[in-house]
Design an enzyme around this catalytic site. Structure first.
Site, PDB file in Angstrom:
ATOM      1  N   GLU A 302      -7.192  -1.658  -1.549  1.00 41.45           N
ATOM      2  CA  GLU A 302      -7.447  -2.184  -2.890  1.00 41.45           C
ATOM      3  C   GLU A 302      -8.821  -2.829  -2.917  1.00 41.45           C
ATOM      4  O   GLU A 302      -9.317  -3.288  -1.880  1.00 41.45           O
ATOM      5  CB  GLU A 302      -6.423  -3.278  -3.248  1.00 41.45           C
ATOM      6  CG  GLU A 302      -5.008  -2.787  -3.379  1.00 41.45           C
ATOM      7  CD  GLU A 302      -4.026  -3.952  -3.509  1.00 41.45           C
ATOM      8  OE1 GLU A 302      -2.835  -3.693  -3.608  1.00 41.45           O
ATOM      9  OE2 GLU A 302      -4.464  -5.123  -3.487  1.00 41.45           O
ATOM     10  N   LYS A 304     -11.300  -5.796  -3.267  1.00 40.79           N
ATOM     11  CA  LYS A 304     -11.219  -7.251  -3.130  1.00 40.79           C
ATOM     12  C   LYS A 304     -12.072  -7.846  -4.247  1.00 40.79           C
ATOM     13  O   LYS A 304     -13.296  -7.779  -4.213  1.00 40.79           O
ATOM     14  CB  LYS A 304     -11.714  -7.717  -1.762  1.00 40.79           C
ATOM     15  CG  LYS A 304     -11.538  -9.224  -1.570  1.00 40.79           C
ATOM     16  CD  LYS A 304     -11.878  -9.643  -0.152  1.00 40.79           C
ATOM     17  CE  LYS A 304     -11.433 -11.069   0.157  1.00 40.79           C
ATOM     18  NZ  LYS A 304     -11.893 -12.073  -0.770  1.00 40.79           N
ATOM     19  N   ARG A 309      -7.705 -16.762  -7.811  1.00 41.07           N
ATOM     20  CA  ARG A 309      -6.323 -16.270  -7.734  1.00 41.07           C
ATOM     21  C   ARG A 309      -5.514 -16.842  -8.876  1.00 41.07           C
ATOM     22  O   ARG A 309      -5.588 -18.048  -9.162  1.00 41.07           O
ATOM     23  CB  ARG A 309      -5.734 -16.728  -6.389  1.00 41.07           C
ATOM     24  CG  ARG A 309      -4.401 -16.123  -6.009  1.00 41.07           C
ATOM     25  CD  ARG A 309      -4.619 -14.770  -5.424  1.00 41.07           C
ATOM     26  NE  ARG A 309      -3.400 -14.161  -4.912  1.00 41.07           N
ATOM     27  CZ  ARG A 309      -3.095 -14.076  -3.611  1.00 41.07           C
ATOM     28  NH1 ARG A 309      -3.886 -14.609  -2.714  1.00 41.07           N
ATOM     29  NH2 ARG A 309      -2.001 -13.456  -3.227  1.00 41.07           N
ATOM     30  N   ARG A 349      -4.007 -20.861  -7.258  1.00 37.04           N
ATOM     31  CA  ARG A 349      -3.561 -20.697  -5.877  1.00 37.04           C
ATOM     32  C   ARG A 349      -2.833 -21.951  -5.373  1.00 37.04           C
ATOM     33  O   ARG A 349      -1.971 -21.864  -4.517  1.00 37.04           O
ATOM     34  CB  ARG A 349      -4.806 -20.403  -5.044  1.00 37.04           C
ATOM     35  CG  ARG A 349      -4.560 -20.233  -3.609  1.00 37.04           C
ATOM     36  CD  ARG A 349      -5.810 -19.662  -3.013  1.00 37.04           C
ATOM     37  NE  ARG A 349      -5.789 -19.879  -1.589  1.00 37.04           N
ATOM     38  CZ  ARG A 349      -6.569 -19.228  -0.753  1.00 37.04           C
ATOM     39  NH1 ARG A 349      -7.425 -18.346  -1.204  1.00 37.04           N
ATOM     40  NH2 ARG A 349      -6.508 -19.462   0.524  1.00 37.04           N
ATOM     41  N   GLU A 378      -6.132 -11.590  -9.560  1.00 33.33           N
ATOM     42  CA  GLU A 378      -7.394 -12.315  -9.477  1.00 33.33           C
ATOM     43  C   GLU A 378      -8.064 -12.251 -10.850  1.00 33.33           C
ATOM     44  O   GLU A 378      -8.140 -11.175 -11.452  1.00 33.33           O
ATOM     45  CB  GLU A 378      -8.271 -11.628  -8.416  1.00 33.33           C
ATOM     46  CG  GLU A 378      -9.486 -12.395  -8.012  1.00 33.33           C
ATOM     47  CD  GLU A 378      -9.274 -13.302  -6.794  1.00 33.33           C
ATOM     48  OE1 GLU A 378      -8.110 -13.517  -6.374  1.00 33.33           O
ATOM     49  OE2 GLU A 378     -10.277 -13.811  -6.275  1.00 33.33           O
ATOM     50  N   PHE A 418      -2.725  -7.388  -8.827  1.00 41.46           N
ATOM     51  CA  PHE A 418      -2.542  -6.486  -7.687  1.00 41.46           C
ATOM     52  C   PHE A 418      -1.136  -6.546  -7.105  1.00 41.46           C
ATOM     53  O   PHE A 418      -0.833  -5.863  -6.145  1.00 41.46           O
ATOM     54  CB  PHE A 418      -3.606  -6.708  -6.601  1.00 41.46           C
ATOM     55  CG  PHE A 418      -3.819  -8.150  -6.213  1.00 41.46           C
ATOM     56  CD1 PHE A 418      -2.886  -8.827  -5.465  1.00 41.46           C
ATOM     57  CD2 PHE A 418      -4.976  -8.813  -6.614  1.00 41.46           C
ATOM     58  CE1 PHE A 418      -3.086 -10.143  -5.102  1.00 41.46           C
ATOM     59  CE2 PHE A 418      -5.193 -10.138  -6.256  1.00 41.46           C
ATOM     60  CZ  PHE A 418      -4.237 -10.813  -5.500  1.00 41.46           C
ATOM     61  N   ARG A 489       0.012 -16.275   5.857  1.00 36.85           N
ATOM     62  CA  ARG A 489      -1.259 -15.617   6.165  1.00 36.85           C
ATOM     63  C   ARG A 489      -1.022 -14.736   7.388  1.00 36.85           C
ATOM     64  O   ARG A 489      -1.296 -15.127   8.519  1.00 36.85           O
ATOM     65  CB  ARG A 489      -2.346 -16.661   6.448  1.00 36.85           C
ATOM     66  CG  ARG A 489      -3.732 -16.058   6.566  1.00 36.85           C
ATOM     67  CD  ARG A 489      -4.746 -17.095   6.981  1.00 36.85           C
ATOM     68  NE  ARG A 489      -5.061 -18.081   5.957  1.00 36.85           N
ATOM     69  CZ  ARG A 489      -5.829 -17.872   4.900  1.00 36.85           C
ATOM     70  NH1 ARG A 489      -6.350 -16.689   4.701  1.00 36.85           N
ATOM     71  NH2 ARG A 489      -6.067 -18.831   4.037  1.00 36.85           N
ATOM     72  N   LYS A 495      -8.331  -8.688   5.026  1.00 40.80           N
ATOM     73  CA  LYS A 495      -9.477  -8.664   4.120  1.00 40.80           C
ATOM     74  C   LYS A 495     -10.686  -8.174   4.897  1.00 40.80           C
ATOM     75  O   LYS A 495     -10.904  -8.544   6.041  1.00 40.80           O
ATOM     76  CB  LYS A 495      -9.729 -10.040   3.502  1.00 40.80           C
ATOM     77  CG  LYS A 495      -9.878 -11.151   4.494  1.00 40.80           C
ATOM     78  CD  LYS A 495      -9.974 -12.496   3.807  1.00 40.80           C
ATOM     79  CE  LYS A 495     -10.014 -13.589   4.856  1.00 40.80           C
ATOM     80  NZ  LYS A 495      -9.835 -14.923   4.315  1.00 40.80           N
TER      81      LYS A 495
HETATM   82  P1  AMP Z   1     -10.529 -15.128   1.021  1.00 39.99           P
HETATM   83  O1  AMP Z   1     -10.567 -16.058  -0.161  1.00 39.99           O
HETATM   84  O2  AMP Z   1     -11.858 -14.625   1.443  1.00 39.99           O
HETATM   85  O3  AMP Z   1      -9.662 -15.669   2.138  1.00 39.99           O
HETATM   86  O4  AMP Z   1      -9.771 -13.792   0.560  1.00 39.99           O
HETATM   87  C1  AMP Z   1      -8.462 -13.785   0.110  1.00 39.99           C
HETATM   88  C2  AMP Z   1      -8.460 -13.864  -1.381  1.00 39.99           C
HETATM   89  O5  AMP Z   1      -8.986 -12.696  -1.959  1.00 39.99           O
HETATM   90  C3  AMP Z   1      -7.093 -13.943  -1.988  1.00 39.99           C
HETATM   91  O6  AMP Z   1      -6.548 -15.232  -1.930  1.00 39.99           O
HETATM   92  C4  AMP Z   1      -7.346 -13.506  -3.404  1.00 39.99           C
HETATM   93  O7  AMP Z   1      -7.694 -14.624  -4.198  1.00 39.99           O
HETATM   94  C5  AMP Z   1      -8.545 -12.607  -3.300  1.00 39.99           C
HETATM   95  N1  AMP Z   1      -8.301 -11.203  -3.629  1.00 39.99           N
HETATM   96  C6  AMP Z   1      -9.165 -10.434  -4.302  1.00 39.99           C
HETATM   97  N2  AMP Z   1      -8.690  -9.193  -4.447  1.00 39.99           N
HETATM   98  C7  AMP Z   1      -7.478  -9.158  -3.846  1.00 39.99           C
HETATM   99  C8  AMP Z   1      -6.501  -8.135  -3.660  1.00 39.99           C
HETATM  100  N3  AMP Z   1      -6.671  -6.887  -4.101  1.00 39.99           N
HETATM  101  N4  AMP Z   1      -5.368  -8.481  -2.985  1.00 39.99           N
HETATM  102  C9  AMP Z   1      -5.191  -9.721  -2.506  1.00 39.99           C
HETATM  103  N5  AMP Z   1      -6.076 -10.717  -2.656  1.00 39.99           N
HETATM  104  C10 AMP Z   1      -7.229 -10.445  -3.319  1.00 39.99           C
END
Ligand code: AMP
Length: 637
Positions: A302, A304, A309, A349, A378, A418, A489, A495
């Site tokens: 998917e 990102k 969130r 979140r 998101e 998503f 987590r 990611k």
């Molecule tokens: P990070 O903030 O870098 O830890 O990345 C995780 C965050 O990416 C999640 O908490 C979401 O807010 C965001 N996110 C963006 N796109 C997606 C997706 N397709 N699936 C899950 N999380 C996503």
């Protein structure tokens, strides 16, 4: 239960050295608070988790420093000054709030300070005629809930009166834990995992019959204890997993404890999601395309999205229009998924209700969704052409209470959903992602993000390149067969972002730490070389430094002690807790990205900076320059 009993048990817990001993002691306390009971004890008309005078939910939450469950948007909202003020008032005319704050600065935590006063002198006051009665857990809970509801003019002084009234009835041991409770930190070494295990131990341990319905439990169910042998836990993995799952869907330790007692394993397993009661977001770890293909075989890829969130809860009603005024029913009480219409509610979140800040998202959901749903997604800012804008743009909208209409004109938002945890009466969180995604497309076709399946590294990398080209942050690589595990987590979601390079920055300032770390520097102000010398690649002797951020993450006690020792000789001046430091030490710092920002003199700020190490090998003259920061931020220097 008397609050003094709770306080005495809390004190003993704080002194308990072992994990198992702590779990058993918590189990013992839960058994005492819950009347040692189980389903067999509940009167026929008692609803699970709602028995009048039931101290179990309250004590379970208190142990974690909570009055309300985590999903609840109510807060005590007691500012840092209010508690010392209430303590001072209860301590008598010779004590001022400043005295209490002085002691707090010395002791570093409010419980020890509260325990140091004698509140007895105030107890006989006529206005608090009931002052001589022992305070109960239920009274403390009731008073704090009432206090949380105070709003509008004079609410601060009503809160102060209420807190004073409570402290006034406390002996030192009670005051210690009351003060900690109102500030949300019990400091008794009891974490969420301990409470989870203790709930299983108290109400579901194999010694009391792991039959699955709680009916066969013995009334005197209690933790296994033995005088001579090493203490052991009896609850099996299955029982702990059932408690964990119920916690994930409810976010309420109090409710889950009562459910375990009253309905056993079956009740916990039957506990469903409630539209209007947010759950914690499922989180991701960093990973590569190879990691994902090796772990999942087939990979769900998917985009990102770089935004904020949001969890969407909605039950369409007559007309289905957005109902900004509607408040979710008290989710602590409502246990079912069948419910009346609920205008779209959006949660961050952290499970804060952010609906009012994002009205167009709520309106769109009301417009386009026809069935009850819980969606995860998101919210991103987009330009006129619909292309994504950087994350900072979303922050301007989120969370905001004022000027919403004006900001709505300035920053356009879009929801990319998503995941789908509930649709049309069916909980889906235990279903595999591929099933949830199909339901998402059915329920919210407009908002549903695309999910592509890829089986080899090349295909995943091609998808990543396409996402980056389209202006997104990277890709999420997910196990298409994994359920949605709130708050987790794990490795089911990976990611994948382009690697970011670390920065070698110079410490130019510091702040003293807090609490246990009050003797050490805790936060470090970072600078990069910015003067003419930097541009020449000079020696650094004539360098100026431009600040880029502060780092306080990733530092162990040992690293802090080491840095304090290294930096102390270079302190130039001290102002309150802030120190100015002569450039001498270079730190390697990681970060998620570099943003433009007016906060620091460089005009840039590191997002989520974290300490990687001290660059022993580098002198100040070798540190990174503003030019490199600009380049890393994507600006041409
Ligand atoms: P990070 O903030 O870098 O830890 O990345 C995780 C965050 O990416 C999640 O908490 C979401 O807010 C965001 N996110 C963006 N796109 C997606 C997706 N397709 N699936 C899950 N999380 C996503």
């Amino acid at each position: 239960m008397e609050f003094a009993t709770f306080a005495a048990r809390a004190e003993r817990l704080a002194a308990e050295p072992g994990d198992i001993g702590t779990t058993l002691a918590v189990a013992d306390l839960l058994a005492a608070a819950g009347g040692g009971g189980n389903a067999a004890d509940a009167s026929d008309d008692a609803e699970p988790a709602l028995r009048a005078g039931d101290d179990l939910p309250t004590v379970t939450r208190f142990l974690l420093g909570r009055v309300f469950p985590a999903h609840d948007t109510r807060t005590l909202d007691i500012g840092p000054a209010l508690c010392p003020e209430a303590i001072a008032r209860a301590a008598g005319p010779n004590v001022t709030a400043a005295d209490v704050e002085d002691r707090l600065a010395e002791a570093g935590e409010i419980g020890a300070v509260a325990a140091g006063f004698d509140f007895g002198g105030q107890r006989g006051l006529a206005a608090f005629g009931e002052g001589r009665d022992a305070l109960t857990v239920a009274e403390v809970d009731g008073a704090l809930r009432e206090l949380a509801a105070a709003s509008g003019d004079g609410s601060e002084s009503r809160k102060l009166d209420a807190l004073f009234g409570l402290f006034n009835r406390c002996d030192p041991a009670e005051a210690k834990f009351l003060a900690r409770l109102v500030l949300g930190e019990m400091r008794i070494g009891v974490g969420e995992g301990t409470v989870r295990d203790a709930v299983a131990e108290t109400f579901l341990s194999e010694s009391v019959g792991d039959a699955g319905d709680g009916e066969e439990s013995e009334p005197d169910a209690g933790p296994a204890e033995s005088d001579d042998a090493e203490p052991t836990l009896c609850a099996g993995d299955e029982a702990v997993a059932a408690v964990e799952r119920a916690l994930q869907v409810t976010n309420d330790y109090g409710r889950v404890a009562a459910l375990a007692r009253d309905e056993g394993l079956a009740g916990l397993r039957a506990e469903g999601l409630v539209v209007g009661r947010p759950v914690q977001a499922m989180l991701a770890q960093a990973g590569t395309a190879t990691d994902a293909v090796e772990a999942f075989g087939e990979v769900a890829v998917e985009t990102k999205f770089d935004g904020a969130r949001v969890q969407v809860h909605y039950v369409p009603g007559d007309g289905g229009e957005a109902d900004d005024e509607s408040e979710a029913d008290d989710p602590e009480v409502d246990g079912g998924t069948d419910r009346e219409a609920l205008g779209p509610r959006l949660y961050s979140r952290n499970m804060d209700d952010v609906t009012d800040a994002l009205p167009e998202i709520a309106e769109r959901v009301a417009d386009r969704v026809d069935v009850p749903v819980i969606l995860d997604g998101e919210v991103v800012a987009v330009d006129e052409g619909g292309d994504p804008l950087p994350f900072q743009e979303v922050l301007r909208r989120f969370p905001r209470k004022h000027d919403v209409d004006r900001m709505r004109e300035e920053v356009s938002l879009r929801l990319h959903a998503f995941d789908c945890l509930h649709a049309d009466g069916a909980d889906l969180h235990d279903e595999p992602l591929r099933v949830r995604h199909d339901r998402l497309v059915d329920a919210a076709p407009d908002a549903a993000a695309t999910l592509d399946l890829a089986s080899d590294v090349e295909a995943v990398e091609a998808a990543e390149a396409a996402a980056l080209d389209a202006g997104h942050e990277g890709v999420m690589l997910k196990d298409p067969d994994a359920p949605y595990t709130p708050g987790d987590r794990g490795r089911e979601w990976l990611k994948r972002k382009p690697d970011v390079e670390t920065l070698d920055a110079v410490v130019v300032g510091a702040e003293w730490g807090e609490g246990r770390r009050a003797e050490l520097f805790g936060t470090f102000l970072l600078g990069v070389r910015a003067g003419a010398d930097a541009a020449d690649g000079g020696t650094g002797g004539g360098d100026e430094f431009a600040t880029v951020g502060k780092v306080a993450t990733g530092l162990t006690d040992e690293a802090l002690a080491d840095l304090t020792e290294r930096l102390e000789p270079h302190v130039v001046s001290e102002d309150g807790t802030e120190l100015s430091i002569r450039p001498a030490v270079v730190l390697e710092v990681g970060y998620e990205e570099i943003q433009t920002s007016p906060t620091y003199s460089s005009g840039y700020a590191l997002r989520f900076p974290r300490f990687v190490g001290v660059r022993e090998d580098k002198s100040v003259a070798d540190a990174d320059t503003l030019e490199r920061v600009a380049r890393l931020a994507g600006d041409e220097a």
